[in-house]
Scaffold this active site. Structure first.
Site, PDB file in Angstrom:
ATOM      1  N   GLU A 251       8.538  -6.299  -0.918  1.00 15.22           N
ATOM      2  CA  GLU A 251       8.071  -6.795   0.902  1.00 15.22           C
ATOM      3  C   GLU A 251       7.200  -8.968   0.175  1.00 15.22           C
ATOM      4  OE1 GLU A 251       6.513  -3.358   3.623  1.00 15.22           O
ATOM      5  OE2 GLU A 251       5.462  -4.885   2.772  1.00 15.22           O
TER       6      GLU A 251
ATOM      7  N   CYS B 292       2.187 -14.705   0.207  1.00 12.01           N
ATOM      8  CA  CYS B 292       1.316 -12.944  -0.145  1.00 12.01           C
ATOM      9  C   CYS B 292       2.154 -12.726  -0.966  1.00 12.01           C
ATOM     10  CB  CYS B 292       0.948 -12.237   0.762  1.00 12.01           C
ATOM     11  SG  CYS B 292       0.647 -10.604   0.736  1.00 12.01           S
TER      12      CYS B 292
ATOM     13  N   CYS C 200       3.990   1.456  -6.382  1.00 10.71           N
ATOM     14  CA  CYS C 200       2.261   1.309  -7.243  1.00 10.71           C
ATOM     15  C   CYS C 200       1.913   2.902  -6.928  1.00 10.71           C
ATOM     16  CB  CYS C 200       1.232   0.726  -5.485  1.00 10.71           C
ATOM     17  SG  CYS C 200      -0.164   0.424  -6.356  1.00 10.71           S
TER      18      CYS C 200
ATOM     19  N   CYS D  29      -3.953   4.660  -3.231  1.00  9.47           N
ATOM     20  CA  CYS D  29      -5.409   4.054  -2.160  1.00  9.47           C
ATOM     21  C   CYS D  29      -5.205   4.753  -0.956  1.00  9.47           C
ATOM     22  CB  CYS D  29      -5.810   3.011  -2.139  1.00  9.47           C
ATOM     23  SG  CYS D  29      -5.963   1.736  -3.589  1.00  9.47           S
TER      24      CYS D  29
ATOM     25  N   CYS E  31      -3.133   3.059   2.031  1.00 11.11           N
ATOM     26  CA  CYS E  31      -2.832   2.029   2.038  1.00 11.11           C
ATOM     27  C   CYS E  31      -0.655   2.608   1.708  1.00 11.11           C
ATOM     28  CB  CYS E  31      -2.449   1.697   0.622  1.00 11.11           C
ATOM     29  SG  CYS E  31      -1.210   0.518  -0.420  1.00 11.11           S
TER      30      CYS E  31
ATOM     31  N   CYS F 158       0.177  -4.107   3.866  1.00 11.10           N
ATOM     32  CA  CYS F 158       0.957  -3.976   2.223  1.00 11.10           C
ATOM     33  C   CYS F 158       1.492  -2.447   1.928  1.00 11.10           C
ATOM     34  CB  CYS F 158      -0.870  -3.200   1.432  1.00 11.10           C
ATOM     35  SG  CYS F 158       0.143  -3.567  -0.248  1.00 11.10           S
TER      36      CYS F 158
HETATM   37  N1  SAH Z   1      -3.414  -3.726  -5.936  1.00  8.39           N
HETATM   38  C1  SAH Z   1      -3.964  -4.453  -5.746  1.00  8.39           C
HETATM   39  C2  SAH Z   1      -3.297  -5.622  -4.516  1.00  8.39           C
HETATM   40  C3  SAH Z   1      -2.268  -5.034  -3.710  1.00  8.39           C
HETATM   41  S1  SAH Z   1      -3.486  -4.435  -1.897  1.00  8.39           S
HETATM   42  C4  SAH Z   1      -5.396  -4.254  -4.658  1.00  8.39           C
HETATM   43  O1  SAH Z   1      -5.860  -3.067  -4.550  1.00  8.39           O
HETATM   44  O2  SAH Z   1      -6.768  -5.395  -4.173  1.00  8.39           O
HETATM   45  C5  SAH Z   1      -4.562  -5.568  -1.152  1.00  8.39           C
HETATM   46  C6  SAH Z   1      -5.511  -5.637  -0.587  1.00  8.39           C
HETATM   47  O3  SAH Z   1      -4.948  -4.643   1.101  1.00  8.39           O
HETATM   48  C7  SAH Z   1      -5.763  -4.360  -0.700  1.00  8.39           C
HETATM   49  O4  SAH Z   1      -7.367  -4.547  -0.619  1.00  8.39           O
HETATM   50  C8  SAH Z   1      -5.425  -3.163   0.152  1.00  8.39           C
HETATM   51  O5  SAH Z   1      -6.398  -2.106  -0.093  1.00  8.39           O
HETATM   52  C9  SAH Z   1      -5.283  -3.119   1.236  1.00  8.39           C
HETATM   53  N2  SAH Z   1      -4.990  -2.818   2.349  1.00  8.39           N
HETATM   54  C10 SAH Z   1      -3.607  -2.026   1.434  1.00  8.39           C
HETATM   55  N3  SAH Z   1      -3.063  -1.040   3.355  1.00  8.39           N
HETATM   56  C11 SAH Z   1      -4.142  -1.590   4.201  1.00  8.39           C
HETATM   57  C12 SAH Z   1      -4.390  -1.726   5.389  1.00  8.39           C
HETATM   58  N4  SAH Z   1      -3.505  -0.904   5.842  1.00  8.39           N
HETATM   59  N5  SAH Z   1      -4.809  -2.113   6.472  1.00  8.39           N
HETATM   60  C13 SAH Z   1      -4.929  -3.247   5.555  1.00  8.39           C
HETATM   61  N6  SAH Z   1      -5.788  -3.548   4.050  1.00  8.39           N
HETATM   62  C14 SAH Z   1      -4.723  -2.636   3.744  1.00  8.39           C
END
Ligand code: SAH
Length: 350
Positions: free
Chosen positions: A98, A112, A119, A123, A126, A342
């Site tokens: 995406e 973005c 990935c 996390c 995510c 994400c």
């Molecule tokens: N791997 C990198 C970039 C991708 S995620 C990183 O971890 O920064 C980009 C941001 O979106 C990160 O801060 C991630 O923790 C956040 N993110 C992921 N899923 C999310 C969600 N459902 N709601 C809010 N933020 C989210």
């Protein structure tokens, strides 16, 4: 069945300006044609060589025989009322990834970009991590996403900012991300200044130091999400064996080397990391560090058990940080109706 020409077509976005000039020279053609072609692709948003009307007709045909501009296709296009648009790309190998265009009322047009398909960071909150890691994106695939997002804008609007905050961990794919960002920043590419380009990382100290050494001056955002190691390990498994201490000193080093203030991202998850004591602890560990804290209310994902805090809780969290002298912003959600967080759109189409 694939025809031979299709197999041997060169992706033009993989050619550096020097390589493209060499292609023209080797065929006895003037090198300035390379600049013309790049201008058509990056500035004039051409979708095909047939649109490049200031090139001789036979040259257009020859380019179309030898080069491809696009390697993927747009499999889904979602728009939200707040102006956010999201593209789901199907790459040549069938994998899906995406990218998003965000509009704000200050005329920012931010894209973005993803750095990987899937990935490996896992996390807890995510959507991207759920299906695991597939592969790195190539530089030309990342540039292609940027160009297709640019094509969503009317002719009189330009892209202003880039954030590498889509799927994947950019510091684990510097070989793809850095050449892509170089093309995006170059005046011969998209011409978006390095100061308006942000790389967001889960927080890998080694990668942050590597980036600092390169001194490429991109804005760095670190996904902190918790103020102590015990909680951070639960939410961000990449913290295991690393620790917040090592992460913050790598971020300090980035600031020392580049002079660029680091942003700390903090996704607020109801009753998990959103208590006043978490805010106080966060203020404690960031005290004296030139930084910006970006609070992101959680964007709910259907398969995951997390919730968004009430807005009063978010406001109180921000207030505690501000009282303690931290520069704080709340990143209100954009595009949540189109699954803009994400990995969410991909999951809804799988
Ligand atoms: N791997 C990198 C970039 C991708 S995620 C990183 O971890 O920064 C980009 C941001 O979106 C990160 O801060 C991630 O923790 C956040 N993110 C992921 N899923 C999310 C969600 N459902 N709601 C809010 N933020 C989210």
């Amino acid at each position: 069945m694939l025809y031979l020409e299709e197999i041997f077509m060169l992706p033009i976005l993989a050619q550096s300006p020097v390589q493209l000039e060499a292609w023209f020279r080797e065929r006895g053609l003037p090198a300035y044609r390379a600049r013309q072609v790049r201008k058509w692709i990056f500035e004039r948003r051409a979708a095909g060589f047939d649109e490049m009307t200031d090139l001789p007709l036979d040259l257009r045909g020859r380019l179309a025989e030898e080069f491809s501009i696009w390697s993927g296709r747009v499999a889904a296009h979602a728009k939200s009322a707040d102006g956010a648009e999201k593209l789901l790309f199907e790459q040549a190998d069938g994998n899906r990834v995406e990218c998003v265009l965000l509009r704000d009322d200050r005329r920012h047009r931010t894209i973005c970009l993803s750095s990987q398909i899937g990935c490996a960071m896992q996390c807890a909150f995510c959507a991207t991590g759920i299906d695991g890691f597939v592969r790195n994106l190539s530089a030309e695939e990342i540039v292609e996403h940027a160009l297709q997002l640019q094509r969503l804008l009317p002719d009189d609007e330009r892209l202003s900012n880039v954030v590498v905050m889509g799927m994947g961990e950019p510091l684990l794919n510097l070989d793809g991300v850095l050449p892509a960002l170089a093309a995006i920043a170059s005046p011969e590419g998209l011409g978006i200044g390095v100061r308006r380009i942000t790389i967001s990382t889960v927080g890998l100290p080694k990668g942050i130091r590597q980036l600092a050494e390169m001194n490429c001056l991109y804005h760095l955002a670190v996904s902190l999400h918790a103020p102590n190691d015990e909680l951070r390990e639960r939410l961000v498994p990449a913290n295991r064996g690393v620790g917040i201490g090592a992460l913050l000193s790598a971020a300090d080093y980035y600031f020392e080397k580049t002079g660029r203030r680091v942003t700390y991202e903090y996704v607020l998850l109801a009753e998990i990391n959103d208590r006043p004591e978490h805010a106080r602890q966060l203020a404690e560990i960031l005290r004296g560090r030139p930084s910006l804290v970006n609070l992101i209310p959680y964007n709910p994902t259907p398969d995951l058990p997390f919730r968004t805090p009430a807005s009063a809780v978010t406001a109180q969290f921000a207030e505690i940080l501000a009282e303690n002298g931290l520069t704080t912003a709340i990143r209100y959600r954009k595009g949540d109706r189109i699954s803009a967080a994400c990995g969410q759109l991909r999951r809804s189409h799988s």
